[in-house]
Design a protein around this motif. Sequence first.
Motif, PDB file in Angstrom:
ATOM      1  N   MET A   1      47.718  50.717 -54.707  1.00 48.50           N
ATOM      2  CA  MET A   1      48.768  50.929 -55.877  1.00 48.50           C
ATOM      3  C   MET A   1      48.473  51.613 -56.780  1.00 48.50           C
ATOM      4  O   MET A   1      46.950  52.592 -57.519  1.00 48.50           O
ATOM      5  N   ARG A   2      49.418  52.218 -57.269  1.00 46.88           N
ATOM      6  CA  ARG A   2      48.835  54.222 -58.147  1.00 46.88           C
ATOM      7  C   ARG A   2      49.808  53.996 -59.638  1.00 46.88           C
ATOM      8  O   ARG A   2      50.668  52.913 -59.618  1.00 46.88           O
ATOM      9  N   ILE A   3      49.435  54.607 -60.310  1.00 46.25           N
ATOM     10  CA  ILE A   3      50.065  54.753 -61.733  1.00 46.25           C
ATOM     11  C   ILE A   3      51.376  55.070 -61.495  1.00 46.25           C
ATOM     12  O   ILE A   3      51.798  56.098 -60.520  1.00 46.25           O
ATOM     13  N   THR A   4      52.381  55.218 -62.246  1.00 52.77           N
ATOM     14  CA  THR A   4      54.275  56.052 -62.635  1.00 52.77           C
ATOM     15  C   THR A   4      54.218  56.298 -63.267  1.00 52.77           C
ATOM     16  O   THR A   4      55.262  57.286 -63.872  1.00 52.77           O
ATOM     17  N   GLY A   5      53.152  55.807 -64.555  1.00 54.87           N
ATOM     18  CA  GLY A   5      53.082  56.178 -66.047  1.00 54.87           C
ATOM     19  C   GLY A   5      52.863  57.721 -66.522  1.00 54.87           C
ATOM     20  O   GLY A   5      51.982  58.287 -65.428  1.00 54.87           O
ATOM     21  N   ALA A   6      54.038  58.467 -67.393  1.00 60.83           N
ATOM     22  CA  ALA A   6      53.016  60.225 -67.473  1.00 60.83           C
ATOM     23  C   ALA A   6      53.669  60.048 -68.958  1.00 60.83           C
ATOM     24  O   ALA A   6      54.276  59.346 -69.477  1.00 60.83           O
ATOM     25  N   PRO A   7      52.613  61.432 -69.080  1.00 58.28           N
ATOM     26  CA  PRO A   7      52.494  61.655 -70.636  1.00 58.28           C
ATOM     27  C   PRO A   7      53.902  62.443 -71.009  1.00 58.28           C
ATOM     28  O   PRO A   7      53.623  62.845 -70.318  1.00 58.28           O
ATOM     29  N   ASP A  14      53.484  61.197 -79.155  1.00 59.65           N
ATOM     30  CA  ASP A  14      53.724  60.660 -77.501  1.00 59.65           C
ATOM     31  C   ASP A  14      53.784  59.384 -76.902  1.00 59.65           C
ATOM     32  O   ASP A  14      54.114  58.813 -78.328  1.00 59.65           O
ATOM     33  N   HIS A  15      54.393  59.289 -75.838  1.00 60.44           N
ATOM     34  CA  HIS A  15      54.759  58.455 -75.210  1.00 60.44           C
ATOM     35  C   HIS A  15      54.461  58.146 -74.300  1.00 60.44           C
ATOM     36  O   HIS A  15      53.728  59.338 -73.228  1.00 60.44           O
ATOM     37  N   LEU A  16      54.455  57.017 -73.441  1.00 62.73           N
ATOM     38  CA  LEU A  16      54.265  56.268 -72.178  1.00 62.73           C
ATOM     39  C   LEU A  16      55.365  56.820 -71.609  1.00 62.73           C
ATOM     40  O   LEU A  16      56.243  55.658 -71.890  1.00 62.73           O
ATOM     41  N   VAL A  17      55.261  57.097 -70.501  1.00 69.62           N
ATOM     42  CA  VAL A  17      57.477  57.187 -69.836  1.00 69.62           C
ATOM     43  C   VAL A  17      57.296  56.745 -68.275  1.00 69.62           C
ATOM     44  O   VAL A  17      56.586  56.779 -67.435  1.00 69.62           O
ATOM     45  N   LEU A  18      57.705  55.239 -68.026  1.00 71.73           N
ATOM     46  CA  LEU A  18      57.836  55.225 -66.699  1.00 71.73           C
ATOM     47  C   LEU A  18      59.128  54.785 -65.968  1.00 71.73           C
ATOM     48  O   LEU A  18      60.011  54.583 -67.290  1.00 71.73           O
ATOM     49  N   THR A  19      59.339  55.405 -65.178  1.00 66.76           N
ATOM     50  CA  THR A  19      60.818  54.989 -64.374  1.00 66.76           C
ATOM     51  C   THR A  19      60.844  54.351 -63.474  1.00 66.76           C
ATOM     52  O   THR A  19      59.765  54.331 -62.419  1.00 66.76           O
ATOM     53  N   LEU A 155      44.723  49.762 -62.568  1.00 70.18           N
ATOM     54  CA  LEU A 155      44.683  51.231 -62.858  1.00 70.18           C
ATOM     55  C   LEU A 155      44.968  51.423 -64.745  1.00 70.18           C
ATOM     56  O   LEU A 155      44.978  52.715 -64.758  1.00 70.18           O
ATOM     57  N   GLY A 156      43.703  50.725 -65.201  1.00 66.94           N
ATOM     58  CA  GLY A 156      43.412  51.560 -66.292  1.00 66.94           C
ATOM     59  C   GLY A 156      42.662  52.959 -66.187  1.00 66.94           C
ATOM     60  O   GLY A 156      43.652  53.318 -67.235  1.00 66.94           O
ATOM     61  N   PRO A 157      41.865  52.916 -65.642  1.00 63.65           N
ATOM     62  CA  PRO A 157      41.000  54.097 -65.613  1.00 63.65           C
ATOM     63  C   PRO A 157      41.974  55.238 -64.863  1.00 63.65           C
ATOM     64  O   PRO A 157      42.466  56.770 -65.308  1.00 63.65           O
TER      65      PRO A 157
END
Length: 178
Positions: A1-7, A14-19, A155-157
């Motif tokens: 599992m990997r992160i899909t969100g990006a700054p 500042d935003h967390l953006v996920l698609t 996924l936190g780190p």
Amino acid sequence: MRITGAPETVDGQDHLVLTRTFTAPIGDVWAALTSSERLARWFGTWTGDPSTGRVDVTMTFEDDPPVEPYVIEVCEEPTRLRVRTEGDDPEQDWVLDARLSEDAGVTTLRFAQVLTDPAIVTDVGPGWEYYLDRLADSVRSGDVATTTWEGYLELGPGYAAAFGVPDARGGGATARSD
């Protein structure tokens, strides 16, 4: 599992953006975000009258879920919903912005949360990954049983590294490269 969100920085915030993408009509995804019955499948329920600009939301997949008031800031069916929580401390309120677009039967959701404190991304990033994966299952099959919390906390780190913040779970500060 990997992160899909990006700054992402929008209007100085500042935003967390996920698609996420869905092989579904935009109206179906919109209903999954806005109909209390459909929202209940993957996130929670709401009560109240949206025409007043406020509803109360209960996150039904959390331990001891509180009822939280949400203010509807923008509702442009079926392409945009922007809401914010309304609590006792405005610094703790969340601003959430969902934008939908459809092309050739594929609907794309761009989901963003304003980060008044970027350090919270180590918790909210994994949380939104979980909930948005549940949304995808809900739209695809109506069933979210295959999406469990297991593994999302890890996924936190990755979020700490991507956003250049300390890992709340004991890691040090990391550098953000943009």
